[in-house]
Design a protein around this motif. Sequence first.
Motif, PDB file in Angstrom:
ATOM      1  N   TYR A 150     -50.952 -56.859 -59.462  1.00 53.10           N
ATOM      2  CA  TYR A 150     -50.105 -57.291 -58.349  1.00 53.10           C
ATOM      3  C   TYR A 150     -48.788 -57.881 -58.851  1.00 53.10           C
ATOM      4  O   TYR A 150     -47.719 -57.618 -58.301  1.00 53.10           O
ATOM      5  CB  TYR A 150     -50.866 -58.307 -57.508  1.00 53.10           C
ATOM      6  N   VAL A 151     -48.861 -58.647 -59.930  1.00 54.01           N
ATOM      7  CA  VAL A 151     -47.668 -59.321 -60.443  1.00 54.01           C
ATOM      8  C   VAL A 151     -46.848 -58.421 -61.354  1.00 54.01           C
ATOM      9  O   VAL A 151     -45.612 -58.400 -61.277  1.00 54.01           O
ATOM     10  CB  VAL A 151     -48.074 -60.617 -61.194  1.00 54.01           C
ATOM     11  N   LEU A 152     -47.528 -57.659 -62.224  1.00 53.71           N
ATOM     12  CA  LEU A 152     -46.819 -56.913 -63.266  1.00 53.71           C
ATOM     13  C   LEU A 152     -46.815 -55.406 -63.042  1.00 53.71           C
ATOM     14  O   LEU A 152     -46.147 -54.682 -63.787  1.00 53.71           O
ATOM     15  CB  LEU A 152     -47.452 -57.219 -64.627  1.00 53.71           C
ATOM     16  N   GLY A 153     -47.538 -54.927 -62.052  1.00 54.60           N
ATOM     17  CA  GLY A 153     -47.575 -53.495 -61.798  1.00 54.60           C
ATOM     18  C   GLY A 153     -48.668 -52.816 -62.590  1.00 54.60           C
ATOM     19  O   GLY A 153     -49.352 -53.432 -63.424  1.00 54.60           O
ATOM     20  N   PRO A 154     -48.862 -51.517 -62.386  1.00 57.96           N
ATOM     21  CA  PRO A 154     -49.941 -50.792 -63.061  1.00 57.96           C
ATOM     22  C   PRO A 154     -49.660 -50.594 -64.546  1.00 57.96           C
ATOM     23  O   PRO A 154     -48.514 -50.687 -64.988  1.00 57.96           O
ATOM     24  CB  PRO A 154     -49.959 -49.443 -62.318  1.00 57.96           C
ATOM     25  N   ASP A 155     -50.723 -50.305 -65.288  1.00 51.02           N
ATOM     26  CA  ASP A 155     -50.563 -50.051 -66.723  1.00 51.02           C
ATOM     27  C   ASP A 155     -50.005 -48.656 -66.992  1.00 51.02           C
ATOM     28  O   ASP A 155     -49.417 -48.419 -68.051  1.00 51.02           O
ATOM     29  CB  ASP A 155     -51.912 -50.200 -67.436  1.00 51.02           C
TER      30      ASP A 155
END
Length: 702
Positions: free
Chosen positions: A642-647
């Motif tokens: 949610y904070v950093l986005g998908p890997d």
Amino acid sequence: MLIRRLCSVLRVRGKADLLLVLLFGAGFAALPVFALLPSVWGFAAAWAVSYVADEVLHSRAPGFIRRLSSLQFTRTMRFAIRTVSLLVLAGRTEVPWTVLITGLVAFCVHLAFTMLYSAVHRGIRARRNLPVIVRNLDMSAAGIPQQPPALLYRRFLRKLLHLDLPGHVGLLAVLITVELSARKPSADLWNAAYAGFALTAGLTTLALAALLWQLVRTRRMPSPDDVIATLNAQLADYRPQVALYFSFAAVSRDFMYQVNMWIETLEQMDLRPLIVLRERPSFRYLSRTWVPVVCTPKADDVAKLDLSEVRVVLYPGNAGKNVHMLRVAEAKHVFIGHGDSDKLASSNRVSKVYDEIWVAGRAGRDRYQRVRHAISDRAIVEVGRPQLAPIRLHADHVPGPQPTVLYAPTWEGWSDDDCHTSLIPMGVTMIEKLLQENVRIIYKPHPLTGKRSPEAAAADAAVRELLRADNERREGARTDSAVAAVQPRLREIEERLAELTGKLTGDDAQQTRDARVPDRDGGTEWQELTDEWHRLFWESHGPVRHHIIRKRLPSLYECFNQADILISDVSSVVADFVASLKPYVLTNAHDLPDEEFRAAYTTAGGAYLLDRDCTRLPEILRSVREPAHDPMAPHRRTLKEYVLGPDHPTSMERFNAAAIALAERSAAELAEDAAEGRHGLVIPAQRVDAPGLAGAADTAGR
């Protein structure tokens, strides 16, 4: 407490420096007293103490020296007081008038020529003041002459004023000899004084003559327009496509992290990057990079730069001087910030002036959407945080013999209204209780801590003192010999890293004169040396010693990798630490109800919350000591995306894609405007030259 207060007022670091200040003051106070008594031996002692203490304080306590200058007790004034006191002593001891007058003339010549030297030096600096400072572009064609020799040019006042030493020493030597002999001195004895006077006046005259010749040589300086023309020729060859623009009025090492954190990302972009700075001191703290760097202090000179092919401009901070670049209509302007946090600065309404705002993940988008009627959702792009690649995951972390707690409080902010630091209300209490829990502490405060608030500065000092005292008490922390053994290698690495940054010696004009296109392979050596530095540092200090991190090394992310758990405030440090999936703690200094605190701050969704009195600390540390008892672990995994986005795709790929998409949009709009004759431009519609990512633009999250 009194000593600490005195150190704060006098701007010195500790008791040793405070003792030096007292000796310094006593020496100067005693000079006129011993001169009037007269007492040759007392004066000689006070003279020596004032000289030595003055020089040592310049290196050990520059803050105290600056405080003296603000009180008009400058270095020149101090030298003048010593000279006048010496002449008074000579007059009181019945020195022949010829000696006294000769000394007066010699010292007057010395001080007068020192003033004239300062004026000539200022004239040379003014002539060598270029409109731009450049790194990593070949500026040899500009025809900038060599800087005057360092002996004449750098720290000139300190060197020139010390030319009074021959005169002082010669006269004092004669006075001491007379005192020892207890008889009337012969005429030949005064020759030593005359020789000292001659050396003082003669050397000062020679120095002034040498600098005047350097002033003549500066007439060959190129005009400002010629320098900018040379720079524009280099920019035309390089053809930058994306520019990082940074301005901050009070530039220091504390602020340049906002640029340095983006350098590696810029170097990995498929668009050709350029860094544009606005303050001259920025170069001093810029990290290693092969990216061309241009500093243009004046707004008029920014307008003269050939940035015709720049399609995207990135802004890591909001500053007044941003308007000087924002007016460039041919480019798209993007706010990327210098961290992703729940602070108001991360959802500022000022961001509306940019074409797009790039955030790490969905949390950043939602944060801006809460600023009603300010930012369009279409202007927000989720690109992740490319800088977080060096952070190791929780699953790859090997715990030490004691839990390692990283305490990284934020700073006090520009005003009390947005003060988020835990240092003032609970920092000292927290450290005291952590020490009772038998943990290893890494203390890394925000670089700006204590810059505005005396209370924050005092709390910071108290925390550092607690950690130092506990290190002394711990038997397992006695690693002084191991630390001393690696210091030479650490210094050697630091010196080589400084060389790899591309920092050149000399003034701004000399650095621009010597600027060349760098070897891009230096990045490999830089990384290898940085890794070696960190390995030696952590190994030599052992696994239980507390650390107070104030310098660039060890880096924040290396501290993340050492830590088992983070305690921090509402800041981008927390959002970055989320990438590790390790436990972390947010300080709740106002003791808000947990539900209210978590609703207010996104990153609290995966955090343990610490109350003001730190009563929850033992239970929180259980999540480290007993990994099975870590109820927030699943929440951290959810929060990370949610904070950093998908890997996948990687953050770097998403950042690249967003830049290429925006650059192509900018080029297409320019071509459309040219076709319609709006700007008088003829720009064919074409894709941005970014091999390998032509189709990646479609993956940029919007």
